[in-house]
Scaffold this motif. Structure first.
Motif, short mmCIF file in Angstrom:
data_model
loop_
_atom_site.label_atom_id
_atom_site.label_comp_id
_atom_site.label_asym_id
_atom_site.label_seq_id
_atom_site.Cartn_x
_atom_site.Cartn_y
_atom_site.Cartn_z
N MET A 175 24.47 -16.99 21.00
CA MET A 175 23.76 -15.81 21.47
C MET A 175 23.25 -16.10 22.88
N CYS B 194 24.70 -20.30 17.66
CA CYS B 194 25.49 -19.08 17.45
C CYS B 194 25.99 -18.48 18.75
N CYS C 285 15.92 -18.46 18.21
CA CYS C 285 17.02 -17.52 18.41
C CYS C 285 16.81 -16.32 17.48
N CYS D 149 21.75 -19.74 22.71
CA CYS D 149 21.60 -20.42 21.44
C CYS D 149 22.79 -21.35 21.26
N ARG E 83 18.96 -14.31 16.52
CA ARG E 83 20.10 -14.07 15.64
C ARG E 83 20.16 -15.06 14.49
N CYS E 84 20.01 -16.39 14.82
CA CYS E 84 20.18 -17.38 13.75
C CYS E 84 18.97 -18.28 13.56
#
Ligand SMILES: [Zn+2]
Length: 502
Positions: A408, A406, A375, A403, A377-378
């Motif tokens: 996403m 998170c 991911c 995800c 983002r995380c």
């Protein structure tokens, strides 16, 4: 100072009979180049030498002078009174072709031996030396003179004698500050052009490490190259993580369909003609067609990538390493197609790197491992799925990702592209998160910590070596720590660290 090389193409205007002279001139050049290829083939050891030494040796073997009255393979047997600079250009052309041919031949032998030791059948045909020569003639200094913005004098072989002719030039002018290389006469259709390579010097851009560690607003253009419809997905993000733009470059299905059709024809022709004669390239025209299509597309895609980066003020391009080709199973056309798509990724990288450099953009590559599974983002593992299907599991090639940690949600290739960009940033902010570039340093890590080099482990865990050394387990390191680890050259790592190496 750095430099970028480009070619300026200019149309020539000339008297009608000059076109015939250009043809004669080129034919002679190729006869001489083919002759030198033969000389090299008879003296293969020449290729182990430098270009300059090989040139000297080849002239010794072929060029009659007062000191060298009876060369072994006289060039005069082919043609009399070849100007020295014309001869040298032909020698360099022959050396280039010979180097390429013998390199291919030796890798072919290696593959053959490898297959035989494993007891596998080896059907690959060996590379063949060029059977026809159709090289353009470069005009070395002495073969051209009095170049102005609108004309040039060229020394050409008319078919009966050497003659200076004046031709008019139109088109883009040579930039004033550029270093001018040897122009070449090129034929496009019926028209003759003058191609002049130029080198443009410019002040070197700052190194990636410097850009990434000293300016959080540095923009990075990351590219995920694919075998599917979206050939390239590019994103622009800053070092601090703001995502600024995304671009999808499609056309994958069309080129793949085209290739598949051509490869299908090749397969059919092969079936018709039966066994292919050893060493013979069959279906040369079809192959050339596929190849030129692939090349044109690689140029187009790379140009659009660089244009996108320029538009957004990115100063760094980053791709992932290609990894190894995993051949697909199935019909000839399918296997051949995936192989060519893989090669094309390599070409897109090569062309983009070169085009980007002309715009003062530096290109880099990162470890490709799991870029599509992480991911952006995380950094958790994501689910990859087709539209309309449940968002679980991992379906390679599917277009969507989610995800679970998170939430996403987005396009799979865009996510991969963001991860690629982040991996480059992470390399300089925390150099142990990625497989180190220099094997030396990797060894140091292993020796110093005894920690396995498993990539997953490394990504998840904090680098214990930096904790041990710097006391605090500060994730990104202070500016000073950063500096310590930014150096590319292992030799420049300060003394205390050497301890671990010795
Ligand atoms: Zn996430």
């Amino acid at each position: 100072m750095a430099k970028a090389t480009t070619t300026i193409r200019q149309v020539l205007t000339y008297q009608p009979q000059h076109a015939a002279w250009f043809v004669a001139n080129q034919a002679l050049f190729n006869r001489v180049a083919a002759f030198y290829f033969e000389v090299i083939a008879a003296h293969e050891k020449l290729l182990d030498r430098s270009a300059q030494e090989a040139l000297t040796a080849l002239e010794q073997l072929t060029h009659t002078t007062r000191k060298n009255p009876a060369p072994i393979m006289p060039l005069s047997a082919i043609a009399e009174a070849i100007p020295a600079m014309f001869r040298r250009a032909a020698i360099h052309a022959a050396l280039g072709s010979a180097r390429s041919f013998y390199t291919h031949l030796s890798t072919w032998h290696t593959r053959k031996e490898k297959a035989q030791t494993r007891g596998k059948p080896f059907k690959e045909r060996p590379p063949v030396p060029p059977r026809t020569w159709n090289k353009s003639v470069p005009f070395y200094v002495g073969q051209w003179k009095e170049r102005t913005a609108s004309s040039i004098l060229l020394k050409v072989w008319t078919g009966t004698c050497w003659s200076w002719i004046k031709v008019r030039i139109t088109g883009r002018e040579l930039p004033a500050e550029a270093l001018i290389g040897s122009p070449s006469l090129m034929k496009h259709g019926k028209q003759w052009w003058l191609h002049t390579p130029i080198e443009k010097p410019f002040s070197s851009p700052a190194k990636i490490e410097q850009q990434v560690t000293t300016n959080t607003a540095t923009k990075i253009c990351a590219i995920d190259l694919n075998l599917g419809e979206q050939i390239a997905v590019c994103t622009i993000q800053t070092v601090e993580g703001t995502i600024l733009a995304t671009k999808f470059i499609g056309g994958g299905r069309r080129i793949s369909g085209f290739r598949k059709q051509q490869l299908g024809w090749i397969a059919r022709n092969r079936r018709k003609t039966g066994i292919i004669a050893q060493g013979e390239q069959d279906n040369a025209d079809l192959w050339r067609k596929i190849s030129s299509h692939d090349d044109a597309l690689a140029h187009l895609v790379s140009a659009r990538i660089v244009q996108f980066a320029v538009e957004h003020g990115a100063t760094i391009l980053v791709f992932e390493h290609l990894g190894n080709l995993k051949p697909e199973k199935g019909k000839y056309s399918r296997r051949g197609n995936s192989k060519r798509a893989f090669w094309m990724k390599g070409r897109i990288f090569k062309y983009a790197k070169y085009k980007a450099w002309g715009e003062r953009i530096i290109t880099s590559r990162v470890n490709p491992r799991n870029t599509s599974r992480e991911c952006a983002r995380c950094h958790s593992l994501i689910a990859r799925y087709h539209a309309g299907q449940p968002a679980t599991g991992y379906t390679p090639g599917a277009s969507l990702v989610l995800c679970p940690d998170c939430q996403m949600q987005g396009h799979a290739d865009r996510n991969a592209s963001l991860v690629i960009g982040q991996r480059l940033i992470a390399r300089y902010q925390n150099p142990f998160q990625e497989k180190p570039q220099a094997p030396l340093r990797a060894e140091r890590v292993v020796k110093a910590t005894g920690v396995s080099r498993s990539q997953v482990a490394r990504r998840k865990e904090k680098p214990s070596i930096s904790q041990a050394r710097h006391g605090a387990g500060n994730e990104h390191g202070t500016a000073q720590d950063g500096l310590l680890w930014m150096e590319e050259r292992p030799s420049s790592i300060p003394h205390p660290l050497r301890l671990f190496n010795e």
